[in-house]
Design a protein around this motif. Structure first.
Motif, short mmCIF file in Angstrom:
data_model
loop_
_atom_site.label_atom_id
_atom_site.label_comp_id
_atom_site.label_asym_id
_atom_site.label_seq_id
_atom_site.Cartn_x
_atom_site.Cartn_y
_atom_site.Cartn_z
N ARG A 138 0.85 -1.19 0.00
CA ARG A 138 0.00 0.00 0.00
C ARG A 138 0.89 1.24 0.00
N ARG A 189 -2.99 4.27 0.89
CA ARG A 189 -4.19 4.46 0.05
C ARG A 189 -4.22 3.57 -1.17
N TYR A 190 -3.11 3.48 -1.92
CA TYR A 190 -3.11 2.76 -3.18
C TYR A 190 -2.49 1.37 -2.98
N ARG A 191 -3.32 0.33 -3.11
CA ARG A 191 -2.85 -1.05 -2.92
C ARG A 191 -2.50 -1.66 -4.27
N ALA A 236 -3.74 -1.05 -9.66
CA ALA A 236 -3.85 -0.87 -8.21
C ALA A 236 -5.28 -0.51 -7.86
N TRP A 237 -5.55 -0.48 -6.54
CA TRP A 237 -6.88 -0.16 -6.04
C TRP A 237 -6.79 1.04 -5.11
N ASP A 238 -7.57 2.08 -5.42
CA ASP A 238 -7.64 3.27 -4.58
C ASP A 238 -8.61 2.97 -3.44
N VAL A 249 -7.04 2.01 -10.33
CA VAL A 249 -6.15 3.04 -10.85
C VAL A 249 -4.89 2.37 -11.41
N VAL A 268 -0.76 2.70 -11.30
CA VAL A 268 0.35 3.31 -10.56
C VAL A 268 1.63 3.04 -11.34
N VAL A 316 -0.09 8.37 -10.17
CA VAL A 316 -1.33 7.60 -10.19
C VAL A 316 -2.22 8.18 -11.29
#
Length: 415
Positions: free
Chosen positions: A6, A10-12, A28-30, A37, A39, A89
């Motif tokens: 992460r 926030r961004y995983r 990635a996941w926001d 999203v 990254v 991002v």
């Protein structure tokens, strides 16, 4: 980097999409906004490019065009070895690259005209804003559900120069030269889209783009956007002659998304940001209005001929004991006082726009949770909001004065 990591809490990172190089690209996941999203991380080994990379990201973030990839955020993190790396991002584009599409065969003349016309329009918008791509090629063009998207504008040339410099100076050449390079790259893309003999007019335009005196991206976009068949002389290089266009060179809009005017789109975005930043504290009032109230006593109606009952002193009642399961409305009041601070800070330039939106989202989420869940962990959520303020101040997203004002309000919440 590894899957599951992460970034900035926030961004995983979910799935790596590239094969390495100067940049790592991840799906990635926001977790804050609940959306996918992309990254893109600068390889830690190229730490000398952090500043140049960030400058390119900043330029790209200022662009607004339907065919240009949207930039959401940027920051820095550290890899497992503790080395600093920059990342950006962007929106996640689910589709195939133009390079992948061309491996299956060339496009028709109408498809090539449509796709390259949209690319030219995006490049023109970037050049008008003083931004160059620097690495325009079929692999940097995405085809997504009938839409065309150009990615890595503003940072493509930085990454390319790092990939090919072999230790030499990686500073970009003059913007005018890179603009010309973008136009020539567009001519190469147009040529790659066409099968030999497909269209004399489009082939002539591709040749003009590769000539010593190429047209501008504006000229190319205008020519390819025309619905009627332009005279072949318009596409021909100066001094050359071409015959009439091939019969299959009729233009269509098969791959072109519905046009979205640039100025209107920018106005909508600005209006959205203004709405987020100027929402009054009505959420707090809504919470207060929806809080449980003690039932009122309605006196029974008295017939007109009835004898009034003697007045008696009402019995004393003990003050109502608040239900510990219901959150203290003081939390709502405090959250309502946070919004004007964020709004004033943004208006005065003391809070960066993305930080203002982020803080307003956190405040709104907590207000919504207070309304729907009486058992919400108020103390934990307030602590998270305090940590976010500290983090954003450290990132220089807001000034110490604004951070102090926000934390003073948070300190009034009894948890």
């Amino acid at each position: 980097m590894e899957s599951g990591l992460r970034l900035t809490e926030r961004y995983r990172l979910v799935e790596r999409l590239d094969d390495g190089g100067t940049m790592e690209v991840w799906r990635a996941w926001d977790e804050l906004l609940g959306r996918p999203v992309a990254v893109k991380l600068l390889t830690p080994a190229r730490g000398d490019l952090h500043r140049t990379f960030q400058e390119g990201v900043n330029r790209a973030a200022g662009l607004s065009h339907a065919v240009l990839e949207t930039v959401y955020d940027s920051d820095q993190t550290r890899d497992a070895a503790g080395r600093l790396t920059s990342f950006v991002v962007t929106e996640f584009l689910d589709g195939e690259t133009l390079a992948d599409r061309l491996r299956g065969g060339p496009l028709t003349a109408s498809e090539a005209s449509d796709v390259c016309g949209q690319i030219a329009g995006a490049v023109d918008a970037a050049h008008t804003a003083g931004v160059v791509h620097g690495d325009l090629r079929p692999g940097k063009v995405m085809l997504c559900c009938g839409e065309v998207k150009v990615v890595d504008t503003g940072i493509g040339g930085i990454v390319r120069s790092a990939r090919t410099s072999a230790g030499r100076d990686t500073s970009l050449v003059r913007a005018a030269e890179v603009e010309t390079a973008d136009v020539r790259a567009l001519g190469t893309i147009l040529s790659a889209c066409l099968a030999p003999g497909t269209s004399e007019a489009l082939s002539a335009l591709a040749a003009r783009c590769l000539s010593p005196d190429p047209p501008s991206a504006t000229e190319i976009a205008d020519l390819l956007a025309r619905d009627d068949e332009p005279p072949s002389a318009v596409f021909a290089a100066p001094g050359s002659t071409t015959g009439p266009a091939a019969p299959n060179d009729h233009r269509t809009r098969a791959l072109r998304p519905r046009p979205r005017p640039r100025h209107r789109r920018r106005g909508v975005r600005l209006a959205t940001v203004a709405l987020v930043l100027t929402i009054p504290g009505t959420a707090a009032a809504a919470i207060l209005a929806s809080a449980p109230r003690s039932p009122g006593t309605v006196p029974p109606s008295t017939p007109a001929n009835a004898v009034p009952a003697p007045r008696t002193t009402p019995p004393r009642t003990e003050p109502a004991v608040p239900d510990p399961a219901v959150p203290d409305t003081g939390v709502s009041d405090a959250l309502g006082r946070l919004r004007p601070i964020v709004s004033r800070g943004y208006a005065s330039g003391e809070i960066r726009s993305d930080v203002a939106v982020d803080l307003n989202n956190v405040i709104t989420n907590l207000e919504n949770d207070l309304t729907s869940n009486p058992n919400v962990d108020v103390g934990g959520r307030v602590a998270q909001l305090h940590d976010k303020i500290v983090t954003r101040q450290r990132e220089r997203g807001l000034t110490p004065g604004v951070a102090d004002d926000l934390n003073r309000v948070l300190a009034t919440i009894q948890t």
